[in-house]
Design a protein around this motif. Structure first.
Motif, mmCIF file in Angstrom:
data_model
loop_
_atom_site.group_PDB
_atom_site.id
_atom_site.type_symbol
_atom_site.label_atom_id
_atom_site.label_comp_id
_atom_site.label_asym_id
_atom_site.label_seq_id
_atom_site.Cartn_x
_atom_site.Cartn_y
_atom_site.Cartn_z
ATOM 1 N N PRO A 49 99.871 83.223 91.040
ATOM 2 C CA PRO A 49 98.761 82.477 91.636
ATOM 3 C C PRO A 49 98.447 82.936 93.060
ATOM 4 N N VAL A 50 97.148 82.988 93.355
ATOM 5 C CA VAL A 50 96.705 83.293 94.714
ATOM 6 C C VAL A 50 96.332 82.004 95.443
ATOM 7 N N SER A 51 96.229 80.917 94.690
ATOM 8 C CA SER A 51 95.934 79.599 95.248
ATOM 9 C C SER A 51 97.223 78.772 95.253
ATOM 10 N N PRO A 52 97.448 77.944 96.267
ATOM 11 C CA PRO A 52 98.679 77.155 96.305
ATOM 12 C C PRO A 52 98.737 76.005 95.297
ATOM 13 N N ASP A 53 97.587 75.630 94.735
ATOM 14 C CA ASP A 53 97.590 74.466 93.849
ATOM 15 C C ASP A 53 97.062 74.728 92.439
ATOM 16 N N MET A 54 96.705 75.977 92.119
ATOM 17 C CA MET A 54 96.121 76.262 90.811
ATOM 18 C C MET A 54 96.510 77.664 90.329
ATOM 19 N N ALA A 55 96.657 77.798 89.005
ATOM 20 C CA ALA A 55 96.964 79.094 88.395
ATOM 21 C C ALA A 55 96.296 79.162 87.028
ATOM 22 N N ALA A 56 96.164 80.373 86.512
ATOM 23 C CA ALA A 56 95.595 80.586 85.183
ATOM 24 C C ALA A 56 96.689 81.075 84.239
ATOM 25 N N GLY A 57 96.475 80.901 82.949
ATOM 26 C CA GLY A 57 97.417 81.390 81.946
ATOM 27 C C GLY A 57 96.683 81.879 80.725
ATOM 28 N N PHE A 58 97.299 82.873 80.078
ATOM 29 C CA PHE A 58 96.673 83.507 78.926
ATOM 30 C C PHE A 58 97.718 83.737 77.839
ATOM 31 N N VAL A 78 105.702 73.439 85.621
ATOM 32 C CA VAL A 78 105.261 73.921 86.928
ATOM 33 C C VAL A 78 103.991 73.213 87.430
ATOM 34 N N ALA A 79 103.317 72.455 86.559
ATOM 35 C CA ALA A 79 102.031 71.866 86.939
ATOM 36 C C ALA A 79 101.953 70.377 86.611
ATOM 37 N N GLY A 80 101.199 69.661 87.430
ATOM 38 C CA GLY A 80 100.942 68.253 87.157
ATOM 39 C C GLY A 80 100.142 68.079 85.883
ATOM 40 N N LYS A 81 99.222 69.021 85.634
ATOM 41 C CA LYS A 81 98.476 69.020 84.376
ATOM 42 C C LYS A 81 98.017 70.438 84.056
ATOM 43 N N VAL A 82 97.834 70.672 82.756
ATOM 44 C CA VAL A 82 97.315 71.954 82.274
ATOM 45 C C VAL A 82 96.081 71.631 81.453
ATOM 46 N N THR A 83 94.963 72.243 81.829
ATOM 47 C CA THR A 83 93.723 72.027 81.095
ATOM 48 C C THR A 83 93.334 73.305 80.364
ATOM 49 N N MET A 84 92.562 73.125 79.297
ATOM 50 C CA MET A 84 92.094 74.245 78.475
ATOM 51 C C MET A 84 90.603 74.426 78.719
ATOM 52 N N HIS A 85 90.181 75.683 78.861
ATOM 53 C CA HIS A 85 88.778 75.968 79.160
ATOM 54 C C HIS A 85 88.238 77.083 78.284
ATOM 55 N N GLU A 118 97.034 73.080 86.975
ATOM 56 C CA GLU A 118 96.538 72.369 88.149
ATOM 57 C C GLU A 118 97.655 71.528 88.766
ATOM 58 N N GLU A 119 97.490 71.215 90.065
ATOM 59 C CA GLU A 119 98.497 70.429 90.786
ATOM 60 C C GLU A 119 99.871 71.091 90.683
ATOM 61 N N LEU A 120 99.932 72.381 91.066
ATOM 62 C CA LEU A 120 101.188 73.120 90.980
ATOM 63 C C LEU A 120 102.297 72.416 91.759
ATOM 64 N N LYS A 121 103.460 72.316 91.127
ATOM 65 C CA LYS A 121 104.636 71.713 91.758
ATOM 66 C C LYS A 121 105.410 72.751 92.559
ATOM 67 N N ARG A 122 105.251 74.012 92.201
ATOM 68 C CA ARG A 122 105.836 75.139 92.914
ATOM 69 C C ARG A 122 104.937 76.335 92.666
ATOM 70 N N SER A 123 105.073 77.357 93.477
ATOM 71 C CA SER A 123 104.240 78.554 93.317
ATOM 72 C C SER A 123 105.018 79.606 92.529
ATOM 73 N N MET A 146 106.479 81.745 79.503
ATOM 74 C CA MET A 146 105.383 82.613 79.926
ATOM 75 C C MET A 146 105.801 83.394 81.166
ATOM 76 N N PRO A 147 105.861 84.723 81.097
ATOM 77 C CA PRO A 147 106.228 85.506 82.274
ATOM 78 C C PRO A 147 105.115 85.495 83.322
ATOM 79 N N VAL A 148 105.523 85.506 84.584
ATOM 80 C CA VAL A 148 104.578 85.599 85.686
ATOM 81 C C VAL A 148 104.455 87.078 86.051
ATOM 82 N N LYS A 149 103.232 87.577 85.997
ATOM 83 C CA LYS A 149 102.931 88.979 86.294
ATOM 84 C C LYS A 149 102.296 89.082 87.673
#
Length: 159
Positions: A49-58, A78-85, A118-123, A146-149
């Motif tokens: 993640p480049v943002s302190p409070d949000m990340a994407a996953g694939f 790692v997140a308070g919630k995960v949404t699908m888009h 969303e609402e990342l608990k850690r980076s 899920m590996p972090v790349k």
């Protein structure tokens, strides 16, 4: 000519039946219900993640079974919630579920369907793993590591 066509048709039919029957009655397939979904996950990753409070996953969900299913929710440690888009024509829309067709795939990739943590608990940092729990309408839940790349990772180039 007609004989060659009939021979080719018979050969094609025999090959199709051979493919359908491979493994039937053996350990993994014994007692298998062909009308149910058979889900597996591949190509999972999160760009750092480049943002302190949000990340994407694939990831890619593959259904090898004869029944359809739907991904109804995702959660993560790692997140308070995960949404699908979904993203269509450049417009991102949050969705409550995604269909997974029988003998089909559901692909989450950059610029298209994706997960938002969303609402990342850690980076999460490159080299770490994030645990996901995928919940489905019909099948039992799946847990995925899920590996972090790198933030610029591109699966088509591996960088």
């Amino acid at each position: 000519m007609r004989r060659a066509v009939l021979t080719a048709a018979a050969l094609a039919g025999a090959l199709a039946l051979t493919g359908c029957g491979s493994g039937a009655g053996t350990g993994a397939d014994a007692g298998r219900d062909a009308s149910k979904a058979e889900l597996s996950v591949s190509s999972a990753y999160m760009p750092q993640p480049v943002s302190p409070d949000m990340a994407a996953g694939f990831l890619t969900l593959t259904n090898r079974g004869g029944g359809k299913d739907a991904l109804t929710s995702v959660s993560s440690d790692v997140a308070g919630k995960v949404t699908m888009h979904s993203t269509v024509g450049g417009a991102m829309r949050e969705k409550t579920s995604f269909a997974i067709p029988a003998h089909g795939r559901l692909v989450f990739k950059s610029g298209a369907n994706h997960l938002m943590f969303e609402e990342l608990k850690r980076s999460p940092k490159q080299g770490q793993h994030v645990t996901l729990k995928l919940t489905f309408a019909e099948s039992g839940p799946l847990t995925v590591e899920m590996p972090v790349k790198s933030a610029t990772y591109n699966p088509s180039t591996g960088h």
